[in-house]
Design a protein around this motif. Sequence first.
Motif, short mmCIF file in Angstrom:
data_model
loop_
_atom_site.label_atom_id
_atom_site.label_comp_id
_atom_site.label_asym_id
_atom_site.label_seq_id
_atom_site.Cartn_x
_atom_site.Cartn_y
_atom_site.Cartn_z
N TYR A 265 43.38 43.49 86.29
CA TYR A 265 43.23 42.69 85.07
C TYR A 265 41.76 41.93 84.98
CZ TYR A 265 48.31 42.91 85.16
OH TYR A 265 49.61 43.41 85.08
N GLU A 266 40.90 42.09 86.24
CA GLU A 266 39.67 41.50 86.05
C GLU A 266 38.79 42.05 85.04
OE1 GLU A 266 38.04 41.24 90.04
OE2 GLU A 266 39.85 40.23 90.78
N GLY A 267 38.22 41.19 84.17
CA GLY A 267 37.17 41.95 83.26
C GLY A 267 37.81 42.80 82.18
N VAL A 268 39.15 42.73 82.04
CA VAL A 268 39.75 43.54 80.95
C VAL A 268 39.18 42.77 79.43
CG1 VAL A 268 41.85 42.20 80.76
CG2 VAL A 268 42.02 44.35 79.71
N LYS A 269 39.07 43.77 78.65
CA LYS A 269 38.41 43.41 77.16
C LYS A 269 39.45 42.63 76.30
CE LYS A 269 33.90 45.64 77.73
NZ LYS A 269 33.63 44.79 78.71
N VAL A 270 39.19 41.95 75.50
CA VAL A 270 40.03 41.51 74.27
C VAL A 270 39.95 43.08 73.23
CG1 VAL A 270 39.82 40.18 72.13
CG2 VAL A 270 39.26 39.15 74.37
N PRO A 271 40.96 43.34 72.93
CA PRO A 271 41.36 44.51 72.04
C PRO A 271 41.03 44.12 70.58
CG PRO A 271 43.28 44.21 72.75
CD PRO A 271 42.52 43.09 73.36
N THR A 272 40.28 45.15 69.74
CA THR A 272 40.56 45.06 68.47
C THR A 272 41.81 45.59 67.89
OG1 THR A 272 39.65 47.17 67.88
CG2 THR A 272 38.03 45.38 68.14
N LEU A 273 42.33 45.11 66.63
CA LEU A 273 43.61 45.46 66.14
C LEU A 273 43.50 47.32 66.01
CD1 LEU A 273 46.19 45.59 64.76
CD2 LEU A 273 45.04 45.41 62.57
N GLU A 274 42.22 47.75 65.77
CA GLU A 274 42.17 49.27 65.50
C GLU A 274 42.15 49.81 66.84
OE1 GLU A 274 39.02 49.57 62.05
OE2 GLU A 274 40.23 51.50 62.44
N GLU A 275 41.42 49.37 68.10
CA GLU A 275 41.66 49.87 69.49
C GLU A 275 43.21 49.91 69.62
OE1 GLU A 275 37.23 48.38 70.92
OE2 GLU A 275 38.97 47.33 71.28
N VAL A 276 43.75 48.82 69.40
CA VAL A 276 45.42 48.76 69.73
C VAL A 276 46.16 49.87 68.98
CG1 VAL A 276 47.59 47.59 69.84
CG2 VAL A 276 45.37 46.33 70.08
N ILE A 277 45.76 50.30 67.85
CA ILE A 277 46.30 51.30 66.96
C ILE A 277 46.00 52.63 67.61
CG2 ILE A 277 46.56 52.38 64.69
CD1 ILE A 277 46.48 49.41 63.56
N GLU A 278 44.75 52.83 67.77
CA GLU A 278 44.22 54.11 68.34
C GLU A 278 44.82 54.38 69.78
OE1 GLU A 278 40.01 53.46 67.78
OE2 GLU A 278 40.15 53.68 65.49
N THR A 279 44.89 53.25 70.50
CA THR A 279 45.58 53.59 71.76
C THR A 279 47.22 53.79 71.76
OG1 THR A 279 43.73 51.96 72.95
CG2 THR A 279 45.92 52.45 74.33
N PHE A 280 47.97 53.22 71.09
CA PHE A 280 49.18 53.37 71.14
C PHE A 280 49.80 54.44 69.98
CE2 PHE A 280 48.31 49.56 73.58
CZ PHE A 280 48.86 49.91 74.81
N GLY A 281 49.15 54.58 68.93
CA GLY A 281 49.35 55.57 67.99
C GLY A 281 50.46 55.26 67.00
N LYS A 282 50.77 56.35 66.36
CA LYS A 282 51.81 56.25 65.42
C LYS A 282 53.25 56.39 65.96
CE LYS A 282 50.86 58.22 61.14
NZ LYS A 282 50.53 59.34 60.42
N ASN A 283 53.44 56.61 67.20
CA ASN A 283 54.47 56.48 68.07
C ASN A 283 55.09 55.09 68.43
OD1 ASN A 283 55.38 59.40 67.47
ND2 ASN A 283 54.26 60.07 69.16
N SER A 284 54.27 54.26 68.16
CA SER A 284 54.40 52.88 68.42
C SER A 284 54.66 52.06 67.12
CB SER A 284 53.45 52.36 69.39
OG SER A 284 53.19 53.08 70.41
N ARG A 285 55.28 50.81 67.35
CA ARG A 285 55.56 49.99 66.31
C ARG A 285 54.91 48.65 66.55
NH1 ARG A 285 59.93 50.98 62.74
NH2 ARG A 285 60.15 53.32 62.87
N TYR A 286 54.32 48.07 65.40
CA TYR A 286 53.47 46.98 65.79
C TYR A 286 54.23 45.73 64.55
CZ TYR A 286 50.50 50.69 67.13
OH TYR A 286 50.06 51.73 67.89
N TYR A 287 54.14 44.44 65.20
CA TYR A 287 55.01 43.50 64.60
C TYR A 287 53.56 42.53 64.58
CZ TYR A 287 58.93 40.48 63.32
OH TYR A 287 59.97 39.92 62.69
N ILE A 288 52.94 42.40 63.51
CA ILE A 288 51.49 41.70 63.49
C ILE A 288 51.57 40.58 62.57
CG2 ILE A 288 49.10 42.21 62.73
CD1 ILE A 288 49.62 45.22 62.70
#
Length: 268
Positions: free
Chosen positions: A103-126
């Motif tokens: 967890y040390e040094g983990v970066k703040v993600p952008t919304l696009e990075e979240v979507i690119e990482t978890f993709g269309k097989n995930s659901r987002y409650y924004i």
Amino acid sequence: GKSREVEVNPNRFLNIAHRGASGHAPEHTMFAYQLGKEMHGDYIEVDLQMTKDGVLIAMHDEKVDRTTNGSGYVKDMTLADIKKLDAGSWFNAAYPEKSQSQYEGVKVPTLEEVIETFGKNSRYYIETKAPEVYPGMEKELVRVLKKHKLNGQNTQSSKVIVQSFSQESLLEMNSLAPEIPLVQLISYSKPALISDAELTIIKEYAIGVGMNHKRIDRAYVEQVRHHGLLIHPYTVNKRADMERLMEWGVTGMFTNYPDVLEAVLKNK
Ligand code: G3P
Ligand code: CA
């Protein structure tokens, strides 16, 4: 043909991983979101703030102070500034029993990075947070969702629900992208009361409402359900509270412990 994901119906009971599985890992990091998925969260909850250079990032507070090693307002920082921050060490210090060196040094993600990482097989409650501070936030959100084809034609096919305490923000979303399902968050400082007139107005643009679970009772839940609106209380972390709220008829809940909620759902 249609994938199983496409057929998931938000009208069934929803396990929403609040800021990810934030009871287990630093909130709004890829670690917390990944755990949320592994723990059977149906949705990853993402709170949005917007940088000085107009990038949507995943963060709960308007200031970076609580959840990073930096200080100041997101609105005054560029994405490059945000990317210098450590979004995990605070968690290790606050919760030594849950701390992990990764967890040390983990970066703040952008919304696009979240979507690119978890993709269309995930659901987002924004959630559009502090939309009055960030003009154009809704437009940028719609741009990102359309770019990644996450704006389905209806509540069944949409991978996204957008929530806000701001009715103005939701009405703006509704005018920019009427196909995206919306949830009106409501803040109560006393036991919750709502009129049928208010619920009728909310029903015109939203599929549901969300509020602090500690403020509601069975009658409130039944009134909301009578209007055909979903009801997703937050933030429900204790098993006994989950069971009672389900008994009252809520249609999903935000939890920092999607594993606990999954266990409650399995036992039913
Ligand atoms: O979005 C539901 C719930 O998360 C609202 O409260 O402050 O945790 O964003 P907050
Ligand atoms: Ca939220």
